[in-house]
Design a protein around this motif. Sequence first.
Motif, PDB file in Angstrom:
ATOM      1  N   ASP A  26      -9.712   1.429   1.372  1.00 50.50           N
ATOM      2  CA  ASP A  26     -10.719   0.348   1.556  1.00 50.50           C
ATOM      3  C   ASP A  26     -12.093   1.178   1.690  1.00 50.50           C
ATOM      4  O   ASP A  26     -13.172   0.780   0.927  1.00 50.50           O
ATOM      5  CB  ASP A  26     -10.952  -0.937   2.498  1.00 50.50           C
ATOM      6  CG  ASP A  26     -11.784  -1.761   2.433  1.00 50.50           C
ATOM      7  OD1 ASP A  26     -12.223  -2.495   1.226  1.00 50.50           O
ATOM      8  OD2 ASP A  26     -12.630  -2.065   3.529  1.00 50.50           O
ATOM      9  N   LYS A  53      -4.401   1.162   4.435  1.00 48.75           N
ATOM     10  CA  LYS A  53      -5.243   0.291   3.746  1.00 48.75           C
ATOM     11  C   LYS A  53      -6.784   0.339   3.931  1.00 48.75           C
ATOM     12  O   LYS A  53      -7.717   0.219   3.070  1.00 48.75           O
ATOM     13  CB  LYS A  53      -4.656  -1.290   4.297  1.00 48.75           C
ATOM     14  CG  LYS A  53      -3.499  -1.593   3.732  1.00 48.75           C
ATOM     15  CD  LYS A  53      -3.013  -3.163   4.300  1.00 48.75           C
ATOM     16  CE  LYS A  53      -1.749  -3.411   3.873  1.00 48.75           C
ATOM     17  NZ  LYS A  53      -1.186  -4.820   4.270  1.00 48.75           N
ATOM     18  N   VAL A  90       0.839  -1.120   0.043  1.00 47.12           N
ATOM     19  CA  VAL A  90      -0.021  -0.059   0.122  1.00 47.12           C
ATOM     20  C   VAL A  90       0.917   1.191  -0.047  1.00 47.12           C
ATOM     21  O   VAL A  90       2.043   1.200   0.389  1.00 47.12           O
ATOM     22  CB  VAL A  90      -0.903  -0.091   1.115  1.00 47.12           C
ATOM     23  CG1 VAL A  90      -0.120   0.165   2.479  1.00 47.12           C
ATOM     24  CG2 VAL A  90      -2.038   1.049   1.200  1.00 47.12           C
ATOM     25  N   ASP A 120      -1.844  -0.128   8.086  1.00 48.70           N
ATOM     26  CA  ASP A 120      -3.179  -0.728   8.517  1.00 48.70           C
ATOM     27  C   ASP A 120      -4.336   0.718   8.168  1.00 48.70           C
ATOM     28  O   ASP A 120      -5.239   0.378   7.709  1.00 48.70           O
ATOM     29  CB  ASP A 120      -3.242  -0.938   9.984  1.00 48.70           C
ATOM     30  CG  ASP A 120      -2.739  -2.306  10.273  1.00 48.70           C
ATOM     31  OD1 ASP A 120      -2.290  -2.774   9.165  1.00 48.70           O
ATOM     32  OD2 ASP A 120      -2.258  -2.427  11.466  1.00 48.70           O
TER      33      ASP A 120
END
Length: 544
Positions: free
Chosen positions: A440, A436, A369, A433
């Motif tokens: 999303d 990502k 990412v 995290d």
Amino acid sequence: MATEIKAPSFPESVAEGTVATWHKKSGDSVERDELLVEIETDKVVLEVVAPEAGTLGDVLADEGDTVESEQVLGKLDAGAARSGGDKQDKADNESSDDKTSKATQSDDGEADDASAGEKPTGAAGGGGKQHEVKAPSFPESVQEGTVASWNKQVGEAVKRDEVLAEIETDKVVLEVVAPADGALAEIKAETDSQVESEEVLALFTEGAGGGGEESGEKASSAETDTHGESDDSADENLDGKILAPAARRMVAENDLDVSRIEGTGKGGRILKEDVQKALKDGSAAKSGGKSKQADTSTAAAAKAAPAPVEGERPEKRVPMSRLRQTVAKRLVEAQQTAAMLTTYNEVDMSAIMALRAEYKERFQKAHDVKLGFMSFFVKAASEALKRFPDVNASIDGNEIVYHGYQDISVAVSTDRGLVVPVLRDTDQMQMADVEKTIGDFGKRARDGKLGIDEMQGGTFTITNGGIFGSLLSTPILNPPQTAILGMHKIQERPMAVDGQVEIRPMMYLAISYDHRMIDGKDAVQFLVAIKELLEDPARLLLNV
């Protein structure tokens, strides 16, 4: 013993909901997890299912009634099994279904007589029983939806529960799935057409598909005069290529060169996904021009703009979507109910930009990412919220709720309006995290796939107007939260550094806060803490 049927737990910002539809009535037998009732809030429609098998007893909240979070809607008599008459009816129905199934599977000409109680058998694909594919049941406040896309074409083989079409309402995007293995025999509601609750969208034939595609398309074409355009007639031939309706619309909106788009559909047909891919990689832009993907702000404005109206002083009225009405209502309420102030500061982004430039390639290889700026701001805000608990609190009536965790809402702009999904426990998240999850959220927000649980419970909000070019703005609170951080465009400006004038990449920061809860001193110091953490990222690791 009767079991209470309760409304779901609403998010903090939602005070009440409306009973939209009861799918069962008092005295009906239900199975465990069977849908009983739908509750509509200002964000999404919530489904209430049976907690166990039994019989629906008293209905305490009728359709149209306003209910609160976890309010009792009715009673379920778990011990009240089906009566003998009910069992006999079920047995008769099952027997009838068995007979019908056998009749439709036979090659005998009497099959049509044996299945007289079912829908007439379709011709597409030489199949069996035919079903009407209907739009979902909309809540009472939703009058209609729009057919956003057809994922399957006439004659194309599909599996049971595979998505056939998507219906977009003012709140969510609803999926229409296949009732059985088979194929579409006829599409009655084309892409972009307006449909009502439970309106027939298409005819579906069990067991059809594959080789039956051609016959299905011919059958649909033969009925064009009475049922509108067929799948092939709805497609358009441009530059020797066949475009599906949704693809044709996207090509026109983005002014793309069709000859540069490779179709992956049957027979080389260009599908919506093919156009989206071409937009993403920029391969279909016309010479001397640019695609809509090249400028996201221009893209959003172009899509939202109504069709031109003839005349010297044109005007056109279009209805405000329900999502837009809800957003407007909440923003006005925030200004009317909170003592909202905004304080500003600026941050030198040199250190973060240098750190990002040095590690972005290794970061992407390690975590798959890209390293963006948002993860730095989320981590800095998480640390600052620990230091200033008042900024992380919320107001509930006459009470102050102090949260011992940091759940940061991130504003995401979509074509349908603004949504604010929540990052949970951000102080414990790694930067990868954060990146990502935000990526999303953005993708699923644009597709209308976010759930209500992902948009509730935030303690603080970050909004980034800088991606659209905003240099300075005043963000509005997201109730019941008491503060929101606004990011802006990074712009090089001359700054005095150690007695010398240097050109530095600077960003204005703004924090709007509820003065009922947060004192001006705390708001200013909170923003200074974020500034210091960003200008010296090592502080994030050392917790100083």
